[in-house]
Scaffold this motif. Structure first.
Motif, PDB file in Angstrom:
ATOM      1  N   GLN A 115       3.215   4.907   6.269  1.00  0.00           N
ATOM      2  CA  GLN A 115       4.554   4.333   6.129  1.00  0.00           C
ATOM      3  C   GLN A 115       4.526   2.803   6.195  1.00  0.00           C
ATOM      4  OE1 GLN A 115       6.989   6.267   9.098  1.00  0.00           O
ATOM      5  NE2 GLN A 115       6.124   8.250   8.616  1.00  0.00           N
ATOM      6  N   VAL A 116       3.710   2.197   5.344  1.00  0.00           N
ATOM      7  CA  VAL A 116       3.550   0.749   5.326  1.00  0.00           C
ATOM      8  C   VAL A 116       4.840   0.102   4.849  1.00  0.00           C
ATOM      9  CG1 VAL A 116       2.277  -1.140   4.244  1.00  0.00           C
ATOM     10  CG2 VAL A 116       1.063   0.923   4.962  1.00  0.00           C
ATOM     11  N   ASP A 117       5.265  -0.961   5.557  1.00  0.00           N
ATOM     12  CA  ASP A 117       6.467  -1.715   5.201  1.00  0.00           C
ATOM     13  C   ASP A 117       6.164  -2.853   4.236  1.00  0.00           C
ATOM     14  OD1 ASP A 117       8.181  -0.330   7.116  1.00  0.00           O
ATOM     15  OD2 ASP A 117       7.109  -1.467   8.652  1.00  0.00           O
ATOM     16  N   HIS A 118       4.977  -3.466   4.386  1.00  0.00           N
ATOM     17  CA  HIS A 118       4.619  -4.649   3.615  1.00  0.00           C
ATOM     18  C   HIS A 118       3.166  -4.548   3.160  1.00  0.00           C
ATOM     19  CE1 HIS A 118       8.260  -6.562   5.169  1.00  0.00           C
ATOM     20  NE2 HIS A 118       7.912  -6.063   6.332  1.00  0.00           N
ATOM     21  N   PHE A 119       2.965  -4.761   1.866  1.00  0.00           N
ATOM     22  CA  PHE A 119       1.625  -4.776   1.291  1.00  0.00           C
ATOM     23  C   PHE A 119       1.289  -6.208   0.905  1.00  0.00           C
ATOM     24  CE2 PHE A 119       3.237  -0.529   0.513  1.00  0.00           C
ATOM     25  CZ  PHE A 119       2.167   0.272   0.853  1.00  0.00           C
ATOM     26  N   ILE A 120       0.094  -6.653   1.265  1.00  0.00           N
ATOM     27  CA  ILE A 120      -0.366  -7.981   0.915  1.00  0.00           C
ATOM     28  C   ILE A 120      -1.533  -7.815  -0.039  1.00  0.00           C
ATOM     29  CG2 ILE A 120      -1.435 -10.106   1.769  1.00  0.00           C
ATOM     30  CD1 ILE A 120       0.849  -8.004   3.927  1.00  0.00           C
ATOM     31  N   ASP A 121      -1.423  -8.395  -1.233  1.00  0.00           N
ATOM     32  CA  ASP A 121      -2.550  -8.367  -2.156  1.00  0.00           C
ATOM     33  C   ASP A 121      -3.630  -9.277  -1.588  1.00  0.00           C
ATOM     34  OD1 ASP A 121      -4.277  -9.264  -4.480  1.00  0.00           O
ATOM     35  OD2 ASP A 121      -3.000  -7.784  -5.470  1.00  0.00           O
ATOM     36  N   ILE A 122      -4.876  -8.860  -1.668  1.00  0.00           N
ATOM     37  CA  ILE A 122      -5.967  -9.633  -1.075  1.00  0.00           C
ATOM     38  C   ILE A 122      -6.023 -11.060  -1.631  1.00  0.00           C
ATOM     39  CG2 ILE A 122      -7.821  -8.979  -2.656  1.00  0.00           C
ATOM     40  CD1 ILE A 122      -9.500  -8.554   0.049  1.00  0.00           C
TER      41      ILE A 122
END
Length: 189
Positions: A115-122
């Motif tokens: 249940q990830v809220d925020h994804f950061i592209d590497i």
């Protein structure tokens, strides 16, 4: 795919979902610089805090994980059945503590059950870390290009991409979703 155990790094402010070969050493360094050891919990239980993780281009991640595992176990790529590299067997705590898992396996299982809220592209990780932790450190930034070329010369990229089609579907979906963090969104914790 394994939908079992995942490792979360929890502080008073957030939970970070660890995905192997997605900047973990750099992120852990930043967390340990900002928080005291007694403020950092390694867990597999979800809380109500903001939860974030880093995503990476599936092919780049696959190659990086494969290089890492081959070097770690002193194996030549010619000795492997490439088809067995893409799926992860259930992760056992013993193997996690020893670092014995397929670092080339899909990043999807880590994403689907947390249940990830925020994804950061590497590619945006440096900006994210500077904004949230005030610093950054590159642990594995300069991966040996010659090793990567040797692996890619042995592999048929089109064959590899057949196994990564679902990873790319999820990766591209996230990249085009409102859950992808961009610096203009500001801090999340």
């Amino acid at each position: 795919m394994n939908f079992g155990m995942v490792e979360l790094v929890e502080t008073k402010d957030f939970q970070y979902v660890r995905i192997f070969k997605n900047g973990n050493k750099t992120i852990i360094y930043c967390i340990e610089e900002k928080y005291n050891k007694d403020e950092i919990i390694y867990t597999s239980h979800l809380s109500k805090k903001p939860r974030w993780t880093v995503i990476r281009d599936p092919y780049e991640r696959f190659i990086s994980g494969l290089i890492y595992d081959l070097e770690r176990h002193n194996i030549n790529i010619k000795e492997l059945d490439i088809k067995k590299l893409f799926n992860m067997n259930p992760i056992h705590m013993r193997n996690t503590l020893l670092g014995n898992m397929k670092h080339s396996a899909s990043q999807i299982p880590f994403i689907l059950t947390t249940q990830v809220d925020h994804f950061i592209d590497i590619k945006d990780l440096n900006l994210f870390l500077k904004m949230h932790f005030g610093n950054t450190k590159h642990e594995n930034k300069n991966e040996n290009i010659i090793k990567k070329q040797k692996i890619e010369n042995f592999l048929d990229k089109d064959d590899v991409m057949k196994y990564l089609h679902m990873d790319y579907y999820v990766y591209n979906f996230i990249k085009n979703s409102p859950f992808l963090w961009e610096w203009q969104h500001g801090k999340i914790f």
